[in-house]
Design a protein around this motif. Structure first.
Motif, PDB file in Angstrom:
ATOM      1  N   ALA A 183      22.015 -11.224  15.730  1.00 49.62           N
ATOM      2  CA  ALA A 183      22.129 -11.325  14.264  1.00 49.62           C
ATOM      3  C   ALA A 183      20.786 -11.570  13.588  1.00 49.62           C
ATOM      4  O   ALA A 183      20.596 -11.196  12.430  1.00 49.62           O
ATOM      5  CB  ALA A 183      23.122 -12.425  13.895  1.00 49.62           C
ATOM      6  N   ASP A 184      19.824 -12.176  14.305  1.00 47.53           N
ATOM      7  CA  ASP A 184      18.514 -12.461  13.709  1.00 47.53           C
ATOM      8  C   ASP A 184      17.565 -11.253  13.725  1.00 47.53           C
ATOM      9  O   ASP A 184      16.411 -11.370  13.332  1.00 47.53           O
ATOM     10  CB  ASP A 184      17.860 -13.661  14.390  1.00 47.53           C
ATOM     11  CG  ASP A 184      17.528 -13.413  15.859  1.00 47.53           C
ATOM     12  OD1 ASP A 184      17.767 -12.301  16.376  1.00 47.53           O
ATOM     13  OD2 ASP A 184      17.030 -14.352  16.506  1.00 47.53           O
ATOM     14  N   GLY A 185      18.045 -10.088  14.182  1.00 44.70           N
ATOM     15  CA  GLY A 185      17.220  -8.880  14.171  1.00 44.70           C
ATOM     16  C   GLY A 185      16.554  -8.552  15.500  1.00 44.70           C
ATOM     17  O   GLY A 185      15.904  -7.529  15.637  1.00 44.70           O
ATOM     18  N   ARG A 186      16.725  -9.428  16.487  1.00 45.16           N
ATOM     19  CA  ARG A 186      16.163  -9.131  17.810  1.00 45.16           C
ATOM     20  C   ARG A 186      17.050  -8.140  18.544  1.00 45.16           C
ATOM     21  O   ARG A 186      18.267  -8.109  18.349  1.00 45.16           O
ATOM     22  CB  ARG A 186      16.075 -10.397  18.674  1.00 45.16           C
ATOM     23  CG  ARG A 186      15.011 -11.376  18.260  1.00 45.16           C
ATOM     24  CD  ARG A 186      14.975 -12.604  19.163  1.00 45.16           C
ATOM     25  NE  ARG A 186      16.257 -13.313  19.119  1.00 45.16           N
ATOM     26  CZ  ARG A 186      17.040 -13.525  20.177  1.00 45.16           C
ATOM     27  NH1 ARG A 186      16.691 -13.118  21.366  1.00 45.16           N
ATOM     28  NH2 ARG A 186      18.180 -14.180  20.028  1.00 45.16           N
ATOM     29  N   VAL A 187      16.409  -7.346  19.414  1.00 44.48           N
ATOM     30  CA  VAL A 187      17.141  -6.445  20.309  1.00 44.48           C
ATOM     31  C   VAL A 187      16.587  -6.656  21.711  1.00 44.48           C
ATOM     32  O   VAL A 187      15.372  -6.624  21.910  1.00 44.48           O
ATOM     33  CB  VAL A 187      16.956  -4.954  19.932  1.00 44.48           C
ATOM     34  CG1 VAL A 187      17.776  -4.059  20.856  1.00 44.48           C
ATOM     35  CG2 VAL A 187      17.308  -4.681  18.483  1.00 44.48           C
ATOM     36  N   GLU A 188      17.467  -6.895  22.659  1.00 44.84           N
ATOM     37  CA  GLU A 188      17.093  -6.888  24.064  1.00 44.84           C
ATOM     38  C   GLU A 188      17.596  -5.562  24.616  1.00 44.84           C
ATOM     39  O   GLU A 188      18.792  -5.275  24.570  1.00 44.84           O
ATOM     40  CB  GLU A 188      17.726  -8.064  24.812  1.00 44.84           C
ATOM     41  CG  GLU A 188      17.125  -9.397  24.464  1.00 44.84           C
ATOM     42  CD  GLU A 188      17.768 -10.541  25.241  1.00 44.84           C
ATOM     43  OE1 GLU A 188      18.605 -10.296  26.136  1.00 44.84           O
ATOM     44  OE2 GLU A 188      17.425 -11.691  24.920  1.00 44.84           O
ATOM     45  N   ARG A 189      16.654  -4.766  25.126  1.00 43.49           N
ATOM     46  CA  ARG A 189      16.987  -3.419  25.597  1.00 43.49           C
ATOM     47  C   ARG A 189      16.793  -3.320  27.102  1.00 43.49           C
ATOM     48  O   ARG A 189      15.774  -3.747  27.626  1.00 43.49           O
ATOM     49  CB  ARG A 189      16.083  -2.384  24.931  1.00 43.49           C
ATOM     50  CG  ARG A 189      16.100  -2.451  23.451  1.00 43.49           C
ATOM     51  CD  ARG A 189      14.945  -1.727  22.765  1.00 43.49           C
ATOM     52  NE  ARG A 189      14.299  -0.667  23.497  1.00 43.49           N
ATOM     53  CZ  ARG A 189      12.980  -0.449  23.481  1.00 43.49           C
ATOM     54  NH1 ARG A 189      12.187  -1.224  22.782  1.00 43.49           N
ATOM     55  NH2 ARG A 189      12.461   0.536  24.158  1.00 43.49           N
ATOM     56  N   LEU A 190      17.752  -2.736  27.755  1.00 50.86           N
ATOM     57  CA  LEU A 190      17.619  -2.382  29.153  1.00 50.86           C
ATOM     58  C   LEU A 190      17.762  -0.864  29.201  1.00 50.86           C
ATOM     59  O   LEU A 190      18.837  -0.330  28.924  1.00 50.86           O
ATOM     60  CB  LEU A 190      18.687  -3.062  30.012  1.00 50.86           C
ATOM     61  CG  LEU A 190      18.603  -2.801  31.506  1.00 50.86           C
ATOM     62  CD1 LEU A 190      17.271  -3.316  32.079  1.00 50.86           C
ATOM     63  CD2 LEU A 190      19.764  -3.441  32.239  1.00 50.86           C
ATOM     64  N   GLU A 191      16.656  -0.175  29.480  1.00 53.31           N
ATOM     65  CA  GLU A 191      16.642   1.290  29.478  1.00 53.31           C
ATOM     66  C   GLU A 191      16.076   1.791  30.801  1.00 53.31           C
ATOM     67  O   GLU A 191      14.921   1.519  31.126  1.00 53.31           O
ATOM     68  CB  GLU A 191      15.816   1.815  28.299  1.00 53.31           C
ATOM     69  CG  GLU A 191      16.418   1.399  26.960  1.00 53.31           C
ATOM     70  CD  GLU A 191      15.559   1.775  25.764  1.00 53.31           C
ATOM     71  OE1 GLU A 191      14.386   2.137  25.942  1.00 53.31           O
ATOM     72  OE2 GLU A 191      16.085   1.695  24.647  1.00 53.31           O
TER      73      GLU A 191
END
Length: 140
Positions: A69-77
């Motif tokens: 919700a705070d705008g962070r994204v944790e990405r696993l690609e």
């Protein structure tokens, strides 16, 4: 000499099973094409925020994005863990991907079909296709 006359009313040919099958096949193809495109609904900015905030979007094979919700994204690609920032500008989802740019986010229009989301670029190519899932629990 007798004059032959022809009726101006066209004669209907008897229906054959092949002709009937061809009509059904054509009607089915048109129906499937309409059904395939009719389900995708473009999302507005508030709808995008509601769809992904606090959620996990994934193709269940190659990538997964945790949208906080705070705008962070944790990405696993493709096995690589990366971070990013997300925001909504107008009716687009914007991702600030540090490996591409530290200043300019890449923005996508988002279409929804049930739990499926498609992120499309300006050329309308699908860049990401994924399913909305609950946020996975953090590992201890």
């Amino acid at each position: 000499m007798t004059k032959k006359t022809f009726s101006s009313v066209p004669q209907r040919l008897p229906s054959s099973p092949t002709r009937h099958l061809a009509r059904l096949t054509a009607a089915g193809a048109v129906f499937c094409a309409l059904a395939a495109t009719a389900k995708e609904v473009p999302l507005t900015g508030p709808q995008i925020r509601a769809a992904i905030s606090g959620k996990y979007v994934t193709d269940e094979h190659h990538w997964g994005h945790k949208y906080f919700a705070d705008g962070r994204v944790e990405r696993l690609e493709n096995g690589r863990q990366r971070s990013a920032r997300w925001s909504v500008k107008g009716n687009q989802l914007c991702l600030l991907l540090p490996e591409i740019s530290k200043d300019e986010p890449i923005c996508y229009s988002v279409l929804r079909d049930g739990q499926e989301l498609q992120y499309k670029d300006d050329a309308q190519f699908v860049v990401y296709w994924g399913l909305v899932r609950p946020m996975p629990k953090r590992e201890p």
